[in-house]
Write a protein that holds these residues in place. Structure first.
Motif, PDB file in Angstrom:
ATOM      1  N   ASP A 156     -24.984 -43.803   3.810  1.00 38.80           N
ATOM      2  CA  ASP A 156     -24.024 -44.138   2.765  1.00 38.80           C
ATOM      3  C   ASP A 156     -23.042 -42.777   2.225  1.00 38.80           C
ATOM      4  N   GLU A 157     -24.110 -42.261   2.119  1.00 35.48           N
ATOM      5  CA  GLU A 157     -23.851 -40.639   1.695  1.00 35.48           C
ATOM      6  C   GLU A 157     -23.598 -39.574   2.611  1.00 35.48           C
ATOM      7  N   ALA A 158     -23.410 -40.028   3.746  1.00 39.57           N
ATOM      8  CA  ALA A 158     -22.794 -39.364   4.662  1.00 39.57           C
ATOM      9  C   ALA A 158     -21.347 -39.646   4.888  1.00 39.57           C
ATOM     10  N   ALA A 159     -21.619 -40.047   4.936  1.00 37.69           N
ATOM     11  CA  ALA A 159     -20.551 -41.229   5.010  1.00 37.69           C
ATOM     12  C   ALA A 159     -18.970 -40.648   4.176  1.00 37.69           C
ATOM     13  N   GLN A 160     -19.702 -40.683   2.666  1.00 37.45           N
ATOM     14  CA  GLN A 160     -18.934 -40.555   1.652  1.00 37.45           C
ATOM     15  C   GLN A 160     -18.654 -38.558   1.611  1.00 37.45           C
ATOM     16  N   LEU A 161     -19.570 -38.008   2.683  1.00 37.76           N
ATOM     17  CA  LEU A 161     -19.244 -36.536   1.886  1.00 37.76           C
ATOM     18  C   LEU A 161     -18.580 -36.411   3.864  1.00 37.76           C
ATOM     19  N   ILE A 162     -18.802 -36.928   5.231  1.00 34.01           N
ATOM     20  CA  ILE A 162     -17.370 -36.713   5.852  1.00 34.01           C
ATOM     21  C   ILE A 162     -16.221 -37.853   5.745  1.00 34.01           C
ATOM     22  N   ALA A 163     -16.158 -38.323   4.575  1.00 34.47           N
ATOM     23  CA  ALA A 163     -14.862 -38.973   4.433  1.00 34.47           C
ATOM     24  C   ALA A 163     -13.950 -38.016   3.756  1.00 34.47           C
ATOM     25  N   GLN A 164     -14.817 -36.813   3.314  1.00 29.83           N
ATOM     26  CA  GLN A 164     -13.923 -36.051   2.203  1.00 29.83           C
ATOM     27  C   GLN A 164     -13.400 -34.924   3.074  1.00 29.83           C
ATOM     28  N   ALA A 165     -14.223 -34.283   3.841  1.00 30.05           N
ATOM     29  CA  ALA A 165     -14.694 -32.652   3.884  1.00 30.05           C
ATOM     30  C   ALA A 165     -13.321 -32.815   4.485  1.00 30.05           C
ATOM     31  N   CYS A 166     -12.405 -31.760   4.424  1.00 30.81           N
ATOM     32  CA  CYS A 166     -11.693 -31.087   5.646  1.00 30.81           C
ATOM     33  C   CYS A 166     -11.811 -29.290   5.201  1.00 30.81           C
ATOM     34  N   GLY A 167     -11.604 -28.546   6.302  1.00 31.15           N
ATOM     35  CA  GLY A 167     -11.796 -26.999   6.092  1.00 31.15           C
ATOM     36  C   GLY A 167     -10.840 -26.522   7.352  1.00 31.15           C
ATOM     37  N   PRO A 168     -10.274 -25.204   7.214  1.00 30.43           N
ATOM     38  CA  PRO A 168      -9.856 -24.396   7.763  1.00 30.43           C
ATOM     39  C   PRO A 168     -10.038 -24.997   9.748  1.00 30.43           C
ATOM     40  N   ALA A 169     -10.476 -24.979   9.746  1.00 27.63           N
ATOM     41  CA  ALA A 169     -11.607 -25.491  11.201  1.00 27.63           C
ATOM     42  C   ALA A 169     -11.312 -27.441  11.497  1.00 27.63           C
ATOM     43  N   GLY A 170     -10.676 -27.952  10.853  1.00 27.15           N
ATOM     44  CA  GLY A 170     -10.506 -29.249  10.664  1.00 27.15           C
ATOM     45  C   GLY A 170     -11.295 -30.394   9.846  1.00 27.15           C
ATOM     46  N   SER A 171     -11.410 -31.321  10.196  1.00 25.03           N
ATOM     47  CA  SER A 171     -12.377 -32.569   9.514  1.00 25.03           C
ATOM     48  C   SER A 171     -13.308 -32.743   9.765  1.00 25.03           C
ATOM     49  N   CYS A 172     -14.237 -33.550   9.198  1.00 22.62           N
ATOM     50  CA  CYS A 172     -16.162 -33.972   9.293  1.00 22.62           C
ATOM     51  C   CYS A 172     -15.289 -34.682   9.871  1.00 22.62           C
ATOM     52  N   ALA A 173     -13.875 -36.250   9.436  1.00 28.55           N
ATOM     53  CA  ALA A 173     -13.744 -36.919   9.709  1.00 28.55           C
ATOM     54  C   ALA A 173     -13.618 -36.853  11.571  1.00 28.55           C
ATOM     55  N   GLU A 174     -12.783 -35.745  12.053  1.00 28.66           N
ATOM     56  CA  GLU A 174     -12.401 -35.515  13.147  1.00 28.66           C
ATOM     57  C   GLU A 174     -13.939 -35.074  13.844  1.00 28.66           C
ATOM     58  N   TYR A 175     -14.405 -34.117  13.625  1.00 27.24           N
ATOM     59  CA  TYR A 175     -15.105 -34.141  14.655  1.00 27.24           C
ATOM     60  C   TYR A 175     -16.255 -35.616  14.640  1.00 27.24           C
ATOM     61  N   LEU A 176     -16.553 -35.990  13.585  1.00 24.27           N
ATOM     62  CA  LEU A 176     -17.410 -37.105  14.627  1.00 24.27           C
ATOM     63  C   LEU A 176     -16.357 -38.310  14.663  1.00 24.27           C
ATOM     64  N   HIS A 177     -15.117 -38.193  15.174  1.00 26.04           N
ATOM     65  CA  HIS A 177     -14.409 -39.347  15.801  1.00 26.04           C
ATOM     66  C   HIS A 177     -14.364 -38.587  17.217  1.00 26.04           C
ATOM     67  N   TRP A 178     -14.147 -37.258  17.365  1.00 22.50           N
ATOM     68  CA  TRP A 178     -14.094 -37.124  18.462  1.00 22.50           C
ATOM     69  C   TRP A 178     -16.093 -37.465  19.478  1.00 22.50           C
ATOM     70  N   THR A 179     -16.734 -36.436  18.520  1.00 27.94           N
ATOM     71  CA  THR A 179     -18.251 -37.143  19.002  1.00 27.94           C
ATOM     72  C   THR A 179     -18.153 -38.053  19.734  1.00 27.94           C
ATOM     73  N   VAL A 180     -18.567 -39.505  18.808  1.00 24.80           N
ATOM     74  CA  VAL A 180     -18.651 -40.806  19.244  1.00 24.80           C
ATOM     75  C   VAL A 180     -17.228 -40.743  19.968  1.00 24.80           C
ATOM     76  N   LEU A 181     -16.524 -40.373  19.631  1.00 23.98           N
ATOM     77  CA  LEU A 181     -14.963 -41.205  21.374  1.00 23.98           C
ATOM     78  C   LEU A 181     -14.975 -40.048  22.219  1.00 23.98           C
ATOM     79  N   ASP A 182     -16.172 -38.764  22.281  1.00 24.01           N
ATOM     80  CA  ASP A 182     -16.710 -38.446  24.037  1.00 24.01           C
ATOM     81  C   ASP A 182     -18.434 -39.183  24.529  1.00 24.01           C
ATOM     82  N   LEU A 183     -18.949 -39.926  23.053  1.00 25.84           N
ATOM     83  CA  LEU A 183     -20.281 -40.339  23.738  1.00 25.84           C
ATOM     84  C   LEU A 183     -19.864 -41.898  23.989  1.00 25.84           C
ATOM     85  N   ALA A 184     -18.956 -42.482  23.257  1.00 24.83           N
ATOM     86  CA  ALA A 184     -18.510 -43.529  24.094  1.00 24.83           C
ATOM     87  C   ALA A 184     -17.851 -43.984  25.192  1.00 24.83           C
ATOM     88  N   GLU A 185     -16.851 -42.827  25.931  1.00 26.66           N
ATOM     89  CA  GLU A 185     -16.710 -42.450  27.008  1.00 26.66           C
ATOM     90  C   GLU A 185     -17.418 -42.624  28.431  1.00 26.66           C
TER      91      GLU A 185
END
Length: 243
Positions: A185-214
């Motif tokens: 639950d805490e991880a989800a909140q941190l990931i949902a809020q975080a964005c920096g110069p390299a992109g967001s944590c949600a984007e990183y999670l999305h690409w990772t889970v998408l790659d694992l799913a493929e």
């Protein structure tokens, strides 16, 4: 979770964390310098780390165990790629960050290996011709601060070719404030809020889970985490295109 006739893992439903939801997290963020209270690794320290890994590898080929972004963005020309499982380890969003994909005002989390369980991923072979240069580039990308040089290590992984030794990046207990276990639950909140110069944590999670799913790799914690992050992002208004 079940198996198809081909033996591949059938994933439990569709992804909740869609590209449209990820778009809500993306914004332009200026560089803020290094992580607070951490010392950027110097050229000499990086050279020492490269020499250490080369000495530990000896005459053997260098394989790298990829379990997160290295699977979909290795950053070097991969000479060979093989499915692999690291027993005694699992991937977890436990690396606390305030830069790259986060800020001090909105910190986030990135993946690291934690002891316990098992982790399915890949091993990637560094090309022989450019092994030293690629190793230096890889270590500079993953080990940015002098204090975390111990967060690179060798692990034994099981592959169709038998057990191999591979280099990987892990959550060292010496840096407990940086790598404490984080409840989902805490991880989800941190990931949902975080964005920096390299992109967001949600984007990183999305690409990772998408790659694992493929690849038909099911990671129960990440599958739950992407659903929790999606639920938080669904409650946010869509970003308005300034154009």
């Amino acid at each position: 979770m079940s198996k198809t006739r081909s033996g591949k893992t059938r994933l439990p439903g569709s992804l909740h964390l869609t590209s449209d939801l990820v778009a809500k997290t993306l914004r332009v963020v200026e560089e803020e310098g290094p992580e607070p209270n951490w010392t950027p690794i110097s050229r000499d320290q990086l050279d020492q780390l490269v020499r250490r890994v080369e000495e530990e590898a000896g005459d053997e080929e260098i394989w790298v165990f990829a379990y997160g972004s290295l699977m979909w963005n290795p950053g070097f020309e991969v000479a060979a790629s093989v499915d692999a499982v690291a027993f005694g380890w699992h991937r977890a969003f436990s690396l606390r960050i305030e830069r790259l994909r986060a800020t001090s005002d909105a910190p986030g989390l990135m993946l690291a290996l934690q002891p316990g369980g098992s982790c399915s991923g890949l091993i990637l072979k560094l090309p022989c011709a450019t092994k030293k240069e690629d190793l230096r580039t890889l270590l500079a990308r993953e080990i940015r601060y002098a204090e975390v040089c111990d967060m690179v290590r060798w692990v034994a992984v099981k592959t169709p070719m038998g057990t191999r030794r591979a280099l990987t990046f892990w959550a060292s207990p010496k840096q407990s404030l940086l790598t404490d276990k984080v409840p989902l639950d805490e991880a989800a909140q941190l990931i949902a809020q975080a964005c920096g110069p390299a992109g967001s944590c949600a984007e990183y999670l999305h690409w990772t889970v998408l790659d694992l799913a493929e690849r038909r790799i099911f990671d129960r914690n990440l599958w739950t985490l992407q659903k929790l992050v999606a639920e938080r992002l669904q409650a946010l208004p869509s970003r308005i295109d300034p154009r």
